[in-house]
Design an enzyme around this catalytic site. Sequence first.
Site, short mmCIF file in Angstrom:
data_model
loop_
_atom_site.label_atom_id
_atom_site.label_comp_id
_atom_site.label_asym_id
_atom_site.label_seq_id
_atom_site.Cartn_x
_atom_site.Cartn_y
_atom_site.Cartn_z
N ALA A 68 26.44 -12.46 -12.77
CA ALA A 68 26.36 -13.88 -12.41
C ALA A 68 27.37 -14.11 -11.29
O ALA A 68 28.35 -13.38 -11.16
CB ALA A 68 26.71 -14.73 -13.61
N GLY A 111 25.25 -9.99 -15.64
CA GLY A 111 23.87 -10.47 -15.43
C GLY A 111 23.02 -9.44 -14.69
O GLY A 111 21.79 -9.43 -14.85
N GLU A 114 21.80 -7.26 -17.28
CA GLU A 114 20.81 -8.04 -18.05
C GLU A 114 19.49 -8.14 -17.28
O GLU A 114 18.41 -8.08 -17.87
CB GLU A 114 21.38 -9.42 -18.37
CG GLU A 114 22.51 -9.32 -19.39
CD GLU A 114 23.29 -10.61 -19.55
OE1 GLU A 114 23.74 -11.17 -18.52
OE2 GLU A 114 23.48 -11.06 -20.68
N GLU A 134 31.78 -9.05 -18.99
CA GLU A 134 32.05 -10.48 -19.18
C GLU A 134 33.32 -10.73 -19.99
O GLU A 134 34.02 -11.72 -19.78
CB GLU A 134 30.87 -11.17 -19.88
CG GLU A 134 29.63 -11.34 -19.02
CD GLU A 134 28.65 -10.18 -19.11
OE1 GLU A 134 29.04 -9.06 -19.55
OE2 GLU A 134 27.48 -10.39 -18.75
C1 HXC Z 1 30.73 -13.38 -7.16
C2 HXC Z 1 31.28 -11.25 -6.50
C3 HXC Z 1 30.88 -10.74 -7.77
C4 HXC Z 1 30.38 -11.66 -8.72
C5 HXC Z 1 31.56 -9.09 -6.56
N1 HXC Z 1 31.69 -10.18 -5.81
N2 HXC Z 1 31.08 -9.40 -7.76
N3 HXC Z 1 31.19 -12.56 -6.21
N4 HXC Z 1 30.35 -12.98 -8.37
N5 HXC Z 1 29.94 -11.28 -9.93
C6 HXC Z 1 32.18 -10.26 -4.42
C7 HXC Z 1 33.68 -10.14 -4.35
O1 HXC Z 1 34.31 -11.40 -4.56
C8 HXC Z 1 33.87 -9.65 -2.94
O2 HXC Z 1 33.72 -10.70 -2.02
C9 HXC Z 1 32.68 -8.72 -2.75
O3 HXC Z 1 31.70 -9.14 -3.68
C10 HXC Z 1 33.00 -7.27 -3.02
O4 HXC Z 1 33.66 -7.17 -4.27
P1 HXC Z 1 35.01 -6.32 -4.47
O5 HXC Z 1 35.56 -6.68 -5.79
O6 HXC Z 1 35.90 -6.48 -3.29
O7 HXC Z 1 34.41 -4.82 -4.46
P2 HXC Z 1 34.93 -3.54 -5.28
O8 HXC Z 1 36.42 -3.42 -5.24
O9 HXC Z 1 34.09 -2.42 -4.76
O10 HXC Z 1 34.52 -3.79 -6.81
C11 HXC Z 1 33.16 -3.91 -7.17
C12 HXC Z 1 33.01 -4.51 -8.59
C13 HXC Z 1 33.82 -5.84 -8.65
C14 HXC Z 1 33.52 -3.52 -9.64
C15 HXC Z 1 31.53 -4.74 -8.80
O11 HXC Z 1 33.40 -6.66 -7.56
C16 HXC Z 1 33.63 -6.58 -9.92
O12 HXC Z 1 34.23 -6.26 -10.94
N6 HXC Z 1 32.83 -7.65 -9.87
C17 HXC Z 1 32.63 -8.55 -10.99
C18 HXC Z 1 31.77 -7.90 -12.04
C19 HXC Z 1 31.62 -8.83 -13.24
O13 HXC Z 1 32.62 -9.22 -13.90
N7 HXC Z 1 30.39 -9.18 -13.57
C20 HXC Z 1 30.09 -10.05 -14.69
C21 HXC Z 1 29.98 -11.46 -14.18
S1 HXC Z 1 29.72 -12.60 -15.51
P3 HXC Z 1 34.96 -11.23 -1.14
O14 HXC Z 1 34.33 -12.35 -0.33
O15 HXC Z 1 35.98 -11.69 -2.10
O16 HXC Z 1 35.38 -10.04 -0.34
C22 HXC Z 1 28.11 -12.51 -15.87
C23 HXC Z 1 27.63 -13.41 -16.97
C24 HXC Z 1 26.14 -13.37 -17.06
O17 HXC Z 1 27.39 -11.77 -15.27
C25 HXC Z 1 25.67 -14.60 -17.75
C26 HXC Z 1 24.22 -14.86 -17.44
C27 HXC Z 1 23.78 -16.23 -17.94
#
Ligand code: HXC
Length: 260
Positions: A68, A111, A114, A134
């Site tokens: 997400a 997500g 998912e 998450e």
């Molecule tokens: C918004 C995101 C993002 C996300 C990455 N980015 N994931 N932006 N939402 N989920 C953005 C970062 O802010 C960054 O932009 C760019 O993408 C690259 O990310 P980095 O972190 O710099 O890259 P890296 O170091 O290679 O790490 C990759 C990664 C990490 C491991 C995927 O980005 C990460 O942990 N992302 C979050 C993963 C996460 O927690 N997902 C679950 C989300 S909650 P900028 O502009 O800052 O450079 C969810 C709930 C679902 O999904 C519910 C459904 C209803």
Amino acid sequence: MQHEYQDILVSDISSGVLTITLNRPEAYNALRTQLLSEVAEVLDQAAQNDDVRAVVITGNEKVFAAGADIKEMAALDAVGVLNDPRVLHWRRIAQFSKPLIAAVNGFALGGGCELVMHADIVIAGDNAQFGQPEINLGIIPGAGGTQRLLRTVGKSMAMQLVLSGEFISAAQARDFGLVSEVTIPERSLERATELAHKIATKPPIAVRQAKEVLLKAYETTLDSGLSLERKAFTLLAATEDRNEGIAAFMEKRKPNFTGK
Ligand code: HXC
């Protein structure tokens, strides 16, 4: 030709197959509302269009989807989450009646993982990583990542993924049934497309019935699942394609399925 939406690319229909490419590389294909609504819209249209027999969904070589959109999610309070239109878009994606095949390279997290579980078949590049991180944000999966994941990989691995936030590799995902095949990353989309084309040649009513009945196994007893299977099997006996399939076998020729 690729049709450009804001957050996705959509191919022309080619021999019954449509391909959706998630296209927010700057945000690791984070699933903001716009992106999910576009995916749901294209699938709704594909469901209505007899020329589409299967859909492939993919990301880029580094990321399928990182979950997400955390920045968008941060702005929502509990009532905002309750009324979130994404819930509807997820439902539309889940209700897509034709085969959806995911080609996954790189991260499929939260997500994104998912969304992978909304696909009927998953082909992963060997660089793919799957996870439900998450918990690190003080939340839990919200688009089926507790229910579909447990039904797919079993209790211990589902708990491990959801409680620890650790990622698993493509090979582990295959061992646990989240993925059916692992390829080199350059081949995952090709292989998914190959399967989609193969499915596109099959009798479409039987394909849709098979998907519906198989998915029912997630949520029903063996007895009612078998009863649904029997009803679908009986219904297919009334289709022209069933007669054509059997006749073609007897006459040692290729069947010509018409979707009737
Ligand atoms: C918004 C995101 C993002 C996300 C990455 N980015 N994931 N932006 N939402 N989920 C953005 C970062 O802010 C960054 O932009 C760019 O993408 C690259 O990310 P980095 O972190 O710099 O890259 P890296 O170091 O290679 O790490 C990759 C990664 C990490 C491991 C995927 O980005 C990460 O942990 N992302 C979050 C993963 C996460 O927690 N997902 C679950 C989300 S909650 P900028 O502009 O800052 O450079 C969810 C709930 C679902 O999904 C519910 C459904 C209803």
